[in-house]
Write an enzyme that holds these catalytic residues in place. Structure first.
Site, mmCIF file in Angstrom:
data_model
loop_
_atom_site.group_PDB
_atom_site.id
_atom_site.type_symbol
_atom_site.label_atom_id
_atom_site.label_comp_id
_atom_site.label_asym_id
_atom_site.label_seq_id
_atom_site.Cartn_x
_atom_site.Cartn_y
_atom_site.Cartn_z
ATOM 1 N N SER A 141 -0.826 2.365 8.051
ATOM 2 C CA SER A 141 -2.187 1.806 8.027
ATOM 3 C C SER A 141 -2.722 1.706 9.454
ATOM 4 C CB SER A 141 -2.154 0.402 7.406
ATOM 5 O OG SER A 141 -3.393 -0.245 7.615
ATOM 6 N N TYR A 154 1.989 -7.597 6.799
ATOM 7 C CA TYR A 154 1.642 -6.208 6.428
ATOM 8 C C TYR A 154 1.542 -5.327 7.675
ATOM 9 C CZ TYR A 154 -1.463 -2.505 4.547
ATOM 10 O OH TYR A 154 -2.047 -1.318 4.184
HETATM 11 N N1 LIG Z 1 -6.846 0.863 0.557
HETATM 12 C C1 LIG Z 1 -6.855 0.746 1.887
HETATM 13 O O1 LIG Z 1 -7.877 0.370 2.508
HETATM 14 C C2 LIG Z 1 -5.635 1.104 2.674
HETATM 15 C C3 LIG Z 1 -5.751 1.206 4.065
HETATM 16 C C4 LIG Z 1 -4.629 1.541 4.811
HETATM 17 C C5 LIG Z 1 -3.438 1.788 4.175
HETATM 18 N N2 LIG Z 1 -3.338 1.687 2.824
HETATM 19 C C6 LIG Z 1 -2.059 1.959 2.205
HETATM 20 O O2 LIG Z 1 -2.241 2.934 1.200
HETATM 21 C C7 LIG Z 1 -1.273 2.742 0.169
HETATM 22 C C8 LIG Z 1 -1.969 2.601 -1.180
HETATM 23 O O3 LIG Z 1 -2.886 1.530 -1.107
HETATM 24 P P1 LIG Z 1 -3.962 1.245 -2.253
HETATM 25 O O4 LIG Z 1 -5.115 0.609 -1.582
HETATM 26 O O5 LIG Z 1 -4.134 2.440 -3.099
HETATM 27 O O6 LIG Z 1 -3.179 0.101 -3.061
HETATM 28 P P2 LIG Z 1 -3.285 -0.377 -4.579
HETATM 29 O O7 LIG Z 1 -2.980 -1.839 -4.546
HETATM 30 O O8 LIG Z 1 -4.538 0.075 -5.238
HETATM 31 O O9 LIG Z 1 -2.056 0.398 -5.259
HETATM 32 C C9 LIG Z 1 -0.748 0.129 -4.860
HETATM 33 C C10 LIG Z 1 0.196 0.568 -5.954
HETATM 34 O O10 LIG Z 1 1.533 0.268 -5.502
HETATM 35 C C11 LIG Z 1 2.251 -0.296 -6.595
HETATM 36 N N3 LIG Z 1 3.348 -1.139 -6.105
HETATM 37 C C12 LIG Z 1 3.252 -2.360 -5.515
HETATM 38 N N4 LIG Z 1 4.488 -2.830 -5.276
HETATM 39 C C13 LIG Z 1 5.370 -1.900 -5.712
HETATM 40 C C14 LIG Z 1 6.778 -1.839 -5.760
HETATM 41 N N5 LIG Z 1 7.546 -2.845 -5.325
HETATM 42 N N6 LIG Z 1 7.357 -0.724 -6.263
HETATM 43 C C15 LIG Z 1 6.596 0.302 -6.736
HETATM 44 N N7 LIG Z 1 5.255 0.275 -6.757
HETATM 45 C C16 LIG Z 1 4.650 -0.815 -6.241
HETATM 46 C C17 LIG Z 1 1.209 -1.105 -7.360
HETATM 47 O O11 LIG Z 1 1.639 -1.370 -8.688
HETATM 48 C C18 LIG Z 1 -0.006 -0.197 -7.274
HETATM 49 O O12 LIG Z 1 -0.065 0.720 -8.355
HETATM 50 C C19 LIG Z 1 -0.477 1.501 0.574
HETATM 51 O O13 LIG Z 1 0.678 1.907 1.300
HETATM 52 C C20 LIG Z 1 -1.423 0.784 1.496
HETATM 53 O O14 LIG Z 1 -0.755 -0.083 2.399
HETATM 54 C C21 LIG Z 1 -4.413 1.334 2.056
#
Ligand SMILES: NC(=O)c1ccc[n+]([C@@H]2O[C@H](COP(=O)([O-])OP(=O)(O)OC[C@H]3O[C@@H](n4cnc5c(N)ncnc54)[C@H](O)[C@@H]3O)[C@@H](O)[C@H]2O)c1
Length: 248
Positions: A141, A154
């Site tokens: 991130s 995080y």
């Molecule tokens: N959305 C953003 O703005 C953003 C920005 C930077 C990084 N990210 C990263 O991108 C990735 C996806 O983020 P997102 O926004 O799509 O998140 P989201 O919350 O929409 O989806 C995350 C998914 O991970 C699953 N999950 C959570 N804990 C888990 C576990 N212990 N085992 C297996 N699955 C698990 C959840 O059930 C969910 O389906 C993450 O690594 C997040 O840190 C997101």
């Protein structure tokens, strides 16, 4: 779309929704046999069904060592090994520093950092045993660069993912395995839409060089490149994908 991943097997963790689901769909469109994994078993099944192209769901909690072993035992039986592993599953919290306690810290580190390690270790052991020149792509991130508020554990875990990526690149390059990280900016994922992060888009857009709201597909496109042969000479790198919010 090309079929540049035809014949490859790709595992995407946390792929029931959000960025993970978009990554799984993009890798399937590029011809990969995709394994949609998530702690949310019903969500993973629904995502695999909506992606089609032979995508299958295997539920697993990445922070549970036994569940990760069972996941890779099933992968071994069905596919031999993965060619591509995308470490996407994470908890994305919004919590003030004053409310951060040891229990919260431990939970975030267990899923976001230790879970990434467990999956990467099992995946690369299996790739080496089966002679696959694999690709590990981990979703970190840009909050690691920005030190974004309300996300201390995080931010620390994502810094750990970047460090782990560099170490894996060093240790595994001799087996033809590459490891890279992507640092997304704010992305309009399912998780973000349901959280206070959803209120940050105007501020983040003001900081971006290119305007607009980040979408899961912006990240999926870069994962598809890193998973492909076009990226064979790239390892140990962190690719920042945030419309130029952070310029470093
Ligand atoms: N959305 C953003 O703005 C953003 C920005 C930077 C990084 N990210 C990263 O991108 C990735 C996806 O983020 P997102 O926004 O799509 O998140 P989201 O919350 O929409 O989806 C995350 C998914 O991970 C699953 N999950 C959570 N804990 C888990 C576990 N212990 N085992 C297996 N699955 C698990 C959840 O059930 C969910 O389906 C993450 O690594 C997040 O840190 C997101």
């Amino acid at each position: 779309m090309s079929a540049r991943l035809s014949g490859r097997t790709a595992l995407v963790t946390g792929a029931a929704q959000g960025i993970g689901k978009a990554i799984a769909a993009r890798l399937a469109a590029d011809g990969a046999n995709v394994i949609v994994s998530d702690v949310n078993a019903d969500g993973a099944k629904a995502a695999a069904a909506s992606i089609g192209s032979g995508a299958i769901a295997i539920a697993a909690d990445i922070s549970d060592a036994a569940a990760v072993s069972a996941l890779f035992a099933e992968i071994s039986e069905r596919f031999g090994a993965c060619d591509v592993v995308v470490n996407n599953a994470s908890i994305v919290p919004f919590i003030a520093w004053d409310d951060v306690d040891l229990a919260h810290w431990q939970k975030i580190i267990d899923v976001n950092l230790t879970g990434t390690f467990l999956v990467s270790k099992a995946a690369t052991d299996q790739m080496r045993a089966k002679g696959r020149a694999g690709r590990i792509v981990s979703i970190a991130s840009n909050t690691f660069f920005a030190g974004t508020p309300n996300m201390a554990a995080y931010v620390a875990a994502k810094g750990g993912v970047i460090g782990l990526t560099r170490a894996m690149a060093t240790e595994l390059g001799k087996y033809g395995i590459t490891a890279n990280a992507i640092t997304p900016g704010l992305i309009e994922s399912d998780g973000v839409k349901d959280s206070p992060h959803n209120n940050a888009f105007d501020f983040v857009e003001m900081l971006q060089a290119v305007k607009g709201r980040g979408q899961p597909e912006h990240i999926a496109d870069v994962v598809a490149f890193l998973a492909s042969d076009d990226a064979r000479w790239i390892t140990g790198q962190t690719i920042n994908v945030d419309a130029g919010m952070v310029r470093y």
